[in-house]
Scaffold this motif. Structure first.
Motif, short mmCIF file in Angstrom:
data_model
loop_
_atom_site.label_atom_id
_atom_site.label_comp_id
_atom_site.label_asym_id
_atom_site.label_seq_id
_atom_site.Cartn_x
_atom_site.Cartn_y
_atom_site.Cartn_z
N ALA A 101 0.90 -1.34 -0.11
CA ALA A 101 -0.01 -0.08 0.10
C ALA A 101 0.94 1.28 -0.14
CB ALA A 101 -0.91 -0.02 1.20
N LEU A 102 1.93 1.27 0.83
CA LEU A 102 2.81 2.21 0.81
C LEU A 102 3.54 2.55 -0.49
CD1 LEU A 102 4.35 1.90 4.24
CD2 LEU A 102 2.95 3.63 3.75
N TYR A 103 3.89 1.38 -1.00
CA TYR A 103 4.45 1.65 -2.52
C TYR A 103 3.40 2.04 -3.55
CZ TYR A 103 6.98 0.41 -6.93
OH TYR A 103 7.33 0.44 -7.88
N GLY A 104 2.26 1.67 -3.30
CA GLY A 104 1.11 1.90 -4.32
C GLY A 104 1.18 3.43 -4.24
N PHE A 105 0.94 4.06 -3.13
CA PHE A 105 0.63 5.39 -3.00
C PHE A 105 1.86 6.21 -3.57
CE2 PHE A 105 1.46 9.61 -0.78
CZ PHE A 105 0.36 10.17 -1.15
N ALA A 106 3.15 5.85 -3.36
CA ALA A 106 4.17 6.66 -4.04
C ALA A 106 4.16 6.39 -5.53
CB ALA A 106 5.59 5.94 -3.48
N ARG A 107 3.67 5.43 -6.00
CA ARG A 107 3.80 5.17 -7.52
C ARG A 107 2.50 5.91 -7.93
NH1 ARG A 107 6.93 3.59 -11.41
NH2 ARG A 107 5.76 3.57 -13.20
N LEU A 108 1.56 6.29 -7.41
CA LEU A 108 0.30 7.30 -7.88
C LEU A 108 0.92 8.38 -8.04
CD1 LEU A 108 -2.69 6.63 -6.10
CD2 LEU A 108 -2.29 5.68 -8.15
N ALA A 109 1.81 9.18 -7.17
CA ALA A 109 2.53 10.33 -7.19
C ALA A 109 3.52 10.35 -8.36
CB ALA A 109 3.10 10.64 -5.92
N ASP A 110 4.10 9.35 -8.39
CA ASP A 110 5.33 9.21 -9.61
C ASP A 110 4.63 9.48 -10.98
OD1 ASP A 110 7.48 9.10 -7.75
OD2 ASP A 110 7.60 6.92 -7.86
N GLU A 111 3.65 8.87 -11.02
CA GLU A 111 2.88 8.80 -12.37
C GLU A 111 2.44 9.94 -12.61
OE1 GLU A 111 -0.09 5.76 -12.24
OE2 GLU A 111 1.55 4.14 -12.51
#
Length: 286
Positions: free
Chosen positions: A38-48
């Motif tokens: 979940a922590l990775y998924g949020f960071a990925r959203l912002a990265d995109e």
């Protein structure tokens, strides 16, 4: 979407976009892995948002922050944020860490280079160090004082990415290497861009990158002091991630710091050699 399905989506994002880190997460107890995803998924959203911007990336980041705050109060509009909100509540993660992260993501929209390592550190405080601090409650600790080492590990991982991704970052108009330290070796943005465009190498670039890699290894040495402070069941995961990310620096050294060719990756054989013993021990212990 159910909470279980939301966590599954985060796991898929981690497995697809963060293969090295995902492999390390397999060594965690099964009940802790979803929180890491979940922590990775949020960071990925912002990265995109930042790396594949639409017509208004600043507004998209504002909207992501609005949705995050809403999710933390129980109003969920995105499955990744549903998983994240559950993780934050379950592990008592400080919400301001996500605000700091988004602040650094906003810097990517207008800051294209960093004059000094101090400037870069200010960026990494939000983009990398807070990731380590977010992870700490999930991993668990056995003693006080783990926070500086968790932050250092996040910094070491990101510095490694900056060295590996010089060409990719240039294509996005960014240089994440301190300008004053590059200049000490006779390197500037124009030279990096020439190497990227021509495909040719330059001894000055090689020397500068070797210097920055040595400093990154020093950050890893600092971060290593924090591994014994983690809960025993979390140490194998962090140790494997630690070893594999340092392996990227090894690959760069083998290539004589040619960062303008194919992307440096740790060979699958080495990844498996590092991770498999821990996976076997983890399975036997369960």
């Amino acid at each position: 979407m159910s909470l279980e399905a939301a966590y599954a989506q985060c796991r898929q994002l981690n497995a697809h976009h963060g293969k090295t880190f995902y492999l390390a997460t397999l060594l965690l107890p099964a009940d802790r892995r979803p929180a890491v995803h979940a922590l990775y998924g949020f960071a990925r959203l912002a990265d995109e948002v930042v790396d594949s911007p639409g017509s208004a990336p600043a507004r998209e980041l504002d909207e992501l922050e609005r949705q995050l705050k809403a999710a933390l109060t129980g109003v969920v509009e995105h499955p990744v944020l549903a998983a994240l909100a559950d993780t934050v509540a379950r592990y008592g993660i400080e919400p301001t860490l996500f605000e700091d992260f988004l602040a650094s993501m906003r810097m990517d929209l207008h800051q294209r280079e960093y004059a000094t390592y101090g400037e870069l550190r200010a960026y990494m405080r939000g983009s990398a160090e807070v990731i380590g601090l977010q992870m700490l409650p999930v991993l668990g600790v056995v003693a006080e004082g783990a926070e500086p080492y968790a932050a250092a590990l996040g910094e070491a991982f990101q510095l490694t990415n900056f060295l590996r991704d010089v060409a990719e970052d240039l294509d996005r108009g960014r240089v994440y290497l301190p300008a004053d330290e590059l200049a000490a070796f006779g390197v500037d943005r124009a030279l990096l861009e020439w190497c990227r465009a021509s495909g040719r190498r330059d001894r000055r670039v090689r020397a500068a990158l070797a210097h920055l890699a040595a400093r990154t290894r020093a950050v890893y040495r600092t971060a290593a002091l924090g591994i014994p402070l983690l809960a025993p069941e979390s140490r194998p995961c962090v140790s494997v991630a630690f070893t594999l990310y340092q392996g990227i620096l090894d690959e760069l050294a083998v290539r004589d710091y040619d960062v303008f060719g194919p992307r440096a990756v740790v060979p699958t054989s080495r990844r498996l050699a590092v991770a498999l013993p821990g996976l076997v021990r983890a399975l036997l212990s369960r």
